[in-house]
Design a protein around this motif. Structure first.
Motif, mmCIF file in Angstrom:
data_model
loop_
_atom_site.group_PDB
_atom_site.id
_atom_site.type_symbol
_atom_site.label_atom_id
_atom_site.label_comp_id
_atom_site.label_asym_id
_atom_site.label_seq_id
_atom_site.Cartn_x
_atom_site.Cartn_y
_atom_site.Cartn_z
ATOM 1 N N MET A 1 1.004 -1.352 -0.009
ATOM 2 C CA MET A 1 0.137 0.234 -0.041
ATOM 3 C C MET A 1 0.849 1.333 -0.031
ATOM 4 O O MET A 1 1.819 1.158 0.604
ATOM 5 N N GLN A 2 0.393 2.225 -0.732
ATOM 6 C CA GLN A 2 1.205 3.404 -0.981
ATOM 7 C C GLN A 2 0.593 4.564 0.039
ATOM 8 O O GLN A 2 -0.573 4.833 0.116
ATOM 9 N N PHE A 3 1.704 5.464 0.688
ATOM 10 C CA PHE A 3 1.150 6.500 1.542
ATOM 11 C C PHE A 3 0.281 7.538 0.554
ATOM 12 O O PHE A 3 -0.599 7.951 1.053
ATOM 13 N N ILE A 4 0.999 7.893 -0.529
ATOM 14 C CA ILE A 4 0.535 9.003 -1.331
ATOM 15 C C ILE A 4 0.763 8.127 -2.878
ATOM 16 O O ILE A 4 1.840 7.728 -3.039
ATOM 17 N N ASP A 5 -0.281 8.104 -3.714
ATOM 18 C CA ASP A 5 -0.301 7.435 -4.869
ATOM 19 C C ASP A 5 -0.152 8.506 -6.059
ATOM 20 O O ASP A 5 -1.142 8.950 -6.528
ATOM 21 N N LEU A 6 0.894 8.774 -6.527
ATOM 22 C CA LEU A 6 1.110 9.690 -7.818
ATOM 23 C C LEU A 6 1.112 8.815 -8.922
ATOM 24 O O LEU A 6 0.756 9.539 -10.218
ATOM 25 N N LYS A 7 1.287 7.429 -9.271
ATOM 26 C CA LYS A 7 1.436 6.934 -10.361
ATOM 27 C C LYS A 7 0.062 6.892 -10.814
ATOM 28 O O LYS A 7 -0.005 6.797 -12.009
ATOM 29 N N THR A 8 -1.122 6.560 -10.119
ATOM 30 C CA THR A 8 -2.393 6.319 -10.680
ATOM 31 C C THR A 8 -3.044 7.658 -11.109
ATOM 32 O O THR A 8 -3.546 7.878 -12.320
ATOM 33 N N LEU A 44 -0.843 10.975 14.245
ATOM 34 C CA LEU A 44 -0.530 10.010 13.066
ATOM 35 C C LEU A 44 -1.214 10.000 11.826
ATOM 36 O O LEU A 44 -2.339 10.090 11.917
ATOM 37 N N SER A 45 -0.538 10.187 10.910
ATOM 38 C CA SER A 45 -0.957 10.219 9.484
ATOM 39 C C SER A 45 -1.091 9.047 8.704
ATOM 40 O O SER A 45 -0.150 8.262 8.845
ATOM 41 N N LEU A 46 -2.248 8.624 8.069
ATOM 42 C CA LEU A 46 -2.463 7.452 7.463
ATOM 43 C C LEU A 46 -2.554 7.703 6.027
ATOM 44 O O LEU A 46 -2.849 8.578 5.697
ATOM 45 N N PRO A 47 -2.379 6.425 5.233
ATOM 46 C CA PRO A 47 -2.400 6.780 3.738
ATOM 47 C C PRO A 47 -3.566 7.447 3.232
ATOM 48 O O PRO A 47 -4.789 7.296 3.564
ATOM 49 N N MET A 48 -3.379 8.617 2.345
ATOM 50 C CA MET A 48 -4.553 9.691 1.913
ATOM 51 C C MET A 48 -4.164 9.990 0.585
ATOM 52 O O MET A 48 -2.909 10.731 0.525
ATOM 53 N N HIS A 49 -4.819 9.929 -0.307
ATOM 54 C CA HIS A 49 -4.867 10.621 -1.729
ATOM 55 C C HIS A 49 -5.947 10.235 -2.362
ATOM 56 O O HIS A 49 -6.877 9.368 -2.072
ATOM 57 N N PRO A 50 -6.530 11.134 -3.653
ATOM 58 C CA PRO A 50 -7.564 11.028 -4.205
ATOM 59 C C PRO A 50 -8.067 9.492 -5.000
ATOM 60 O O PRO A 50 -9.217 9.479 -5.256
ATOM 61 N N TYR A 51 -7.028 8.633 -4.924
ATOM 62 C CA TYR A 51 -7.138 7.182 -5.833
ATOM 63 C C TYR A 51 -7.331 6.322 -4.690
ATOM 64 O O TYR A 51 -7.070 5.074 -4.982
ATOM 65 N N LEU A 52 -7.537 6.460 -3.287
ATOM 66 C CA LEU A 52 -7.447 5.504 -2.364
ATOM 67 C C LEU A 52 -8.709 4.651 -2.517
ATOM 68 O O LEU A 52 -9.902 5.377 -2.590
ATOM 69 N N SER A 53 -8.910 3.280 -2.557
ATOM 70 C CA SER A 53 -9.947 2.408 -2.454
ATOM 71 C C SER A 53 -10.696 2.217 -1.397
ATOM 72 O O SER A 53 -9.949 2.312 -0.347
ATOM 73 N N GLU A 54 -11.927 2.067 -1.406
ATOM 74 C CA GLU A 54 -12.660 1.802 -0.429
ATOM 75 C C GLU A 54 -12.077 0.373 0.383
ATOM 76 O O GLU A 54 -12.143 0.483 1.537
ATOM 77 N N ALA A 55 -11.843 -0.377 -0.277
ATOM 78 C CA ALA A 55 -10.958 -1.578 0.219
ATOM 79 C C ALA A 55 -9.881 -1.060 1.131
ATOM 80 O O ALA A 55 -9.721 -1.886 2.223
ATOM 81 N N ALA A 56 -8.834 -0.391 0.515
ATOM 82 C CA ALA A 56 -7.913 0.008 1.288
ATOM 83 C C ALA A 56 -8.106 0.726 2.300
ATOM 84 O O ALA A 56 -7.540 0.449 3.599
#
Length: 379
Positions: free
Chosen positions: A1-8, A348-360
């Motif tokens: 899992m990525q913290f921030i997903d810039l690739k998508t 504590l900051s958790l994974p967050m970006h516009p392409y985060l899936s609901e399952a994630a």
């Protein structure tokens, strides 16, 4: 899992990004090319102000804003200790003194009720920081500043795109400053930033300062810096602006869903400073872009270790307050902001970006709840 997903995100805009970059490579105007002005116009229109001055970084945006206000040696600028070093660093770099005022325990932004007690005859400006994607209480801050005839500089590096009472972040005071660092809500593929204002004189000064203080070629009425935004970065940001409103909506929705999932698990502490997990508060007047989705947890180091073992990346923003940094000890009072100190120990900051899936999100929430329960049971 990525913290921030810039690739998508890049996969979504790759064709347009490449076309815009090719156009820059073809015309060859790599410094202050036409894309820079186009971007400034689009950004100003988005924020709802008259002027946008693009810059080489968010850090330089803060510096140029204060230089335009002629802040310098012996002056004081009131700000928060619970932020990135750049906020206080640029104040000190100009020879001014950062005066650190404690934060609101609910929003983590500077507490307006503490501002007037921090003012002296040397106070020249107030610099609130809009943190984790949410704007500070800008109306209260602006009203206090007006009473004391002080300018307000909004450090909006983490809140570009956010709304406060229906108005965009960066358009809430005399000058708004933001960052286009790649991990920000609107990020370039390198450093970048901008200042926003409705003041014609300030805009003119900031444009001159970013270009070595010149108002025309080889004529320098003021000291400046080399603070220009590269044309290639402007082209990339133009591509991202096409999808940015969608991403703002997604960030708001995903941040709210995180909180709802934690509530459904019954894992949220009922009060600030409680022993359990605390989700971020976003006031009804605000729309947050959740630059980070940041919770409070007990025994943070142990929770981080459990999450790391579960494959969940995390980050801490910010574990050391600015007034506790060695570089500021000479000019500030260390340990004078107890609310900030307490919160810095538990955020504590958790994974967050516009392409985060609901399952994630479900996976993250389940892992966090299990980790908090595990460390709490070890007490």
């Amino acid at each position: 899992m990525q913290f921030i997903d810039l690739k998508t995100q890049y996969a979504r805009i790759e064709k347009d990004v490449r076309a815009r970059m090719d156009a820059v490579l073809s015309h060859g105007q790599f410094v202050m090319g036409p894309e820079v002005q186009e971007l400034e116009e689009r950004l100003a229109d988005f924020v709802g102000v008259k002027h946008c001055v693009s810059l080489s970084s968010g850090t330089d945006a803060l510096l140029v804003a204060m230089m335009a206000l002629e802040i310098g040696r012996g002056d004081e600028v009131i700000t928060t200790p619970f932020t990135f070093i750049a906020t206080g660093e640029m104040i000190a770099l100009l020879g001014a003194r950062p005066v650190f005022v404690d934060i609101d325990p609910v929003t983590y932004t500077i507490d307006p009720e503490r501002l007037e007690a921090a003012m002296t005859g040397r106070t020249r400006a107030i610099m609130p920081v809009s943190l984790y994607g949410q704007c500070a209480n800008m109306d209260a801050i602006d009203e206090i500043a007006r009473r004391h005839n002080l300018p307000v500089i909004e450090d909006a590096a983490q809140s570009f795109g956010a709304l406060y009472k229906g108005r965009r972040s960066c358009g809430l005071s005399q000058i708004g400053c933001t960052s286009f660092f790649p991990a920000k809500p609107l990020g370039a593929y390198g450093d970048g930033g901008a200042c926003f204002t409705d003041d014609e004189g300030l805009a003119k000064a900031m444009r001159e300062i970013r270009n070595h203080g010149q108002d025309r070629r080889y004529h320098h009425p003021r000291l400046g810096i080399n603070g220009r935004l590269d044309t290639l970065q402007a082209a990339i940001l133009l591509s991202k602006m096409d999808i940015f409103p969608d991403e703002v909506e997604a960030r708001s929705r995903l941040g709210s869903r995180y909180s709802e999932l934690f509530q459904e698990r019954g894992a949220v502490s009922s009060a600030v400073g409680g022993a359990g997990l605390l989700t971020p508060y976003v006031g009804p007047e605000n729309l947050s872009v959740y630059a980070q989705y940041t919770i409070q947890v007990p025994k943070r180091d142990a929770v981080v270790k459990q999450l790391q073992d579960s494959g969940i990346p995390t980050a801490v923003h910010y574990p050391v307050l600015l007034n506790d940094q060695p570089v500021f000890h000479v000019s500030t009072q260390a340990g004078s902001t107890p609310v900030s100190a307490s919160i810095a120990e538990s955020v504590l900051s958790l994974p967050m970006h516009p392409y985060l899936s609901e399952a994630a999100q479900v996976e993250v929430v389940d892992a966090v709840v299990q980790a908090v329960e595990a460390v709490s049971g070890d007490a």
